[in-house]
Design a protein around this motif. Structure first.
Motif, mmCIF file in Angstrom:
data_model
loop_
_atom_site.group_PDB
_atom_site.id
_atom_site.type_symbol
_atom_site.label_atom_id
_atom_site.label_comp_id
_atom_site.label_asym_id
_atom_site.label_seq_id
_atom_site.Cartn_x
_atom_site.Cartn_y
_atom_site.Cartn_z
ATOM 1 N N ARG A 82 -9.862 -7.393 -1.316
ATOM 2 C CA ARG A 82 -10.962 -8.356 -1.198
ATOM 3 C C ARG A 82 -10.888 -9.168 0.087
ATOM 4 N NH1 ARG A 82 -11.957 -10.503 -7.428
ATOM 5 N NH2 ARG A 82 -12.289 -8.426 -8.324
ATOM 6 N N SER A 100 0.805 -1.215 0.000
ATOM 7 C CA SER A 100 0.000 0.000 0.000
ATOM 8 C C SER A 100 0.839 1.266 0.000
ATOM 9 C CB SER A 100 -0.881 0.008 1.256
ATOM 10 O OG SER A 100 -0.085 0.130 2.419
ATOM 11 N N MET A 119 -9.871 5.595 6.896
ATOM 12 C CA MET A 119 -10.669 5.442 5.685
ATOM 13 C C MET A 119 -9.806 4.983 4.510
ATOM 14 S SD MET A 119 -13.614 5.964 6.868
ATOM 15 C CE MET A 119 -14.533 5.795 5.331
ATOM 16 N N ASN A 120 -8.555 5.444 4.448
ATOM 17 C CA ASN A 120 -7.645 4.960 3.409
ATOM 18 C C ASN A 120 -7.367 3.474 3.578
ATOM 19 O OD1 ASN A 120 -7.392 7.483 2.199
ATOM 20 N ND2 ASN A 120 -5.601 8.060 3.420
ATOM 21 N N TRP A 121 -7.208 3.046 4.827
ATOM 22 C CA TRP A 121 -6.973 1.619 5.081
ATOM 23 C C TRP A 121 -8.189 0.773 4.718
ATOM 24 C CZ3 TRP A 121 -2.651 -0.730 5.280
ATOM 25 C CH2 TRP A 121 -1.501 -0.097 5.761
ATOM 26 N N ILE A 122 -9.369 1.286 4.987
ATOM 27 C CA ILE A 122 -10.581 0.558 4.609
ATOM 28 C C ILE A 122 -10.603 0.327 3.098
ATOM 29 C CG2 ILE A 122 -13.107 0.735 4.453
ATOM 30 C CD1 ILE A 122 -13.016 2.171 7.196
ATOM 31 N N GLU A 123 -10.223 1.333 2.353
ATOM 32 C CA GLU A 123 -10.175 1.209 0.892
ATOM 33 C C GLU A 123 -9.138 0.161 0.470
ATOM 34 O OE1 GLU A 123 -9.384 4.016 -3.074
ATOM 35 O OE2 GLU A 123 -9.591 4.931 -1.077
ATOM 36 N N ILE A 124 -7.977 0.173 1.106
ATOM 37 C CA ILE A 124 -6.915 -0.790 0.786
ATOM 38 C C ILE A 124 -7.372 -2.212 1.084
ATOM 39 C CG2 ILE A 124 -4.634 -1.612 1.542
ATOM 40 C CD1 ILE A 124 -3.968 1.433 1.992
ATOM 41 N N GLN A 150 -10.452 -3.352 1.346
ATOM 42 C CA GLN A 150 -11.536 -3.753 0.456
ATOM 43 C C GLN A 150 -11.031 -4.075 -0.948
ATOM 44 O OE1 GLN A 150 -14.375 -0.546 1.010
ATOM 45 N NE2 GLN A 150 -15.336 -1.589 2.750
ATOM 46 N N LYS A 151 -10.040 -3.294 -1.428
ATOM 47 C CA LYS A 151 -9.456 -3.582 -2.741
ATOM 48 C C LYS A 151 -8.744 -4.927 -2.757
ATOM 49 C CE LYS A 151 -8.854 0.986 -4.825
ATOM 50 N NZ LYS A 151 -7.885 2.033 -5.241
ATOM 51 N N ASP A 153 -9.148 9.915 8.781
ATOM 52 C CA ASP A 153 -8.808 10.000 7.357
ATOM 53 C C ASP A 153 -7.901 8.838 6.963
ATOM 54 O OD1 ASP A 153 -10.295 12.270 7.007
ATOM 55 O OD2 ASP A 153 -8.599 13.656 7.169
ATOM 56 N N GLY A 207 -15.779 -2.861 7.824
ATOM 57 C CA GLY A 207 -16.002 -1.476 7.464
ATOM 58 C C GLY A 207 -15.740 -0.587 8.672
#
Length: 330
Positions: A254, A2, A244-249, A251-252, A241, A259
């Motif tokens: 999979r 990441s 939220m970036n980690w949540i995106e990482i 989720q990407k 903030d 959440g």
């Protein structure tokens, strides 16, 4: 990869079947401060007790869920198999050897492990613990021990040290730790013949407060969690903030996950790594003095605003636990 990294340990959450005995051991014998007496937000019939430094700074907290009538942990793999605490130096470790012996705590002889002196011991329910000297610690500073603790500040616990994970297959867990920004520091000989080396990883500023030791054991069954075991480990992220970036990482990648979860004292993300160990990413703030004055942390039952309307119902289900006067004479 990441390009981001967690900063180190935030907290570790473990299991107890005896809230009163747990409170006595961690405050009177280990000298930690009870910084929050609250409830498990997912099961409000259960206490959630937070022990830490003077204000429960991120990186200093060992927490417990109190499930009465809980069976004993059957130790094994896919587990958080050891939790350690930082103390200032080797002299402090000598103090602790004498103190734990005086309280008849189950201890092992002091040894050197991963370049640091370490004193392994167990709490009354068999929780696997260790005190680690910061004499040669090269990483970030620890917390500030509470000055009303029964343990002198100069010897006091300064926060969490290395956490050991024991898994059946190192490789996929290593991938997840790498994703979180952990990098390999060294490898240590296996504790049992025929097993892989223990991989020592660090993140952030490094040092004992940002270290994970990953052990592979193919000779053990999976752990069955109960009292004396660890529920999850949480790693530090700066703020919402960053979370939220980690949540995106995550989720990407999979990876099934919770959440965003608002815990009021911090915000979190939960997911299980491939061997089934529960990881949490938690923000450094806002902290435990959000709803209580610093000088009175942990003295009464604290509930986040979204649970406050249920206070009467919640208190009726909890066993009384007096935390009103946890100040000690040395």
């Amino acid at each position: 990869m990441s390009g981001m990294h967690v900063k180190g340990m935030h907290h570790v959450s473990a299991m107890t079947g005896d809230a009163k005995g747990n409170l006595d051991f961690y405050t009177r014998i280990l000298g930690m401060r009870l910084v929050k007496k609250t409830v498990n937000q997912d099961d409000t019939s259960v206490y959630h007790l937070f022990y830490g430094d003077e204000r429960g700074n991120a990186g200093t907290e060992l927490t417990f869920f109190d499930f009465r009538h809980l069976g004993q942990t059957v130790e094994g793999t896919n587990s958080i198999s050891s939790v350690s605490f930082r103390v200032p130096n080797d002299d402090a470790l000598r103090y602790w050897e004498n103190r734990l012996t005086a309280f008849n705590v189950n201890t092992q002889p002091t040894e050197t492990f991963a370049g640091r002196k370490i004193l392994r011991f167990r709490d009354p329910e068999g929780q696997r613990l260790a005190l680690v000297s910061d004499e040669t610690n090269e990483g970030g500073a620890g917390g500030q021990p509470w000055n009303k603790s029964p343990v002198p500040v100069k010897y006091g616990i300064r926060g969490l040290g290395p956490v050991k994970l024991t898994v059946q297959d190192q490789a996929p867990t290593l991938d997840i730790l790498n994703m979180l920004g952990f990098t390999e520091k060294t490898r240590l000989p296996a504790l049992k013949a025929g097993q892989q080396d223990i991989v020592v990883l660090q993140t952030g500023a490094g040092g004992s407060g940002a270290e994970v030791q990953l052990e592979q054991r193919t000779d053990l069954a999976r752990e069955r969690l109960g009292k004396g075991g660890v529920h999850h480990v949480a790693f530090r992220v700066a703020d919402k903030d960053e979370l939220m970036n980690w949540i995106e990482i995550v989720q990407k990648a999979r990876i099934p996950n919770s959440g965003f979860v608002e815990r009021f004292y911090f915000s979190s993300l939960y997911f299980r790594e491939p061997n089934g160990i529960l990881f949490e990413l938690a923000t450094d703030g806002p902290g435990f003095d959000t709803d209580e004055p610093l000088e009175h942390l942990g003295e009464t039952l604290a509930l986040p605003p979204f649970l406050e309307p249920q206070r009467e119902k919640i208190e009726a289900k909890l066993m009384p636990l007096d935390t009103s006067n946890l100040k000690f004479d040395r």
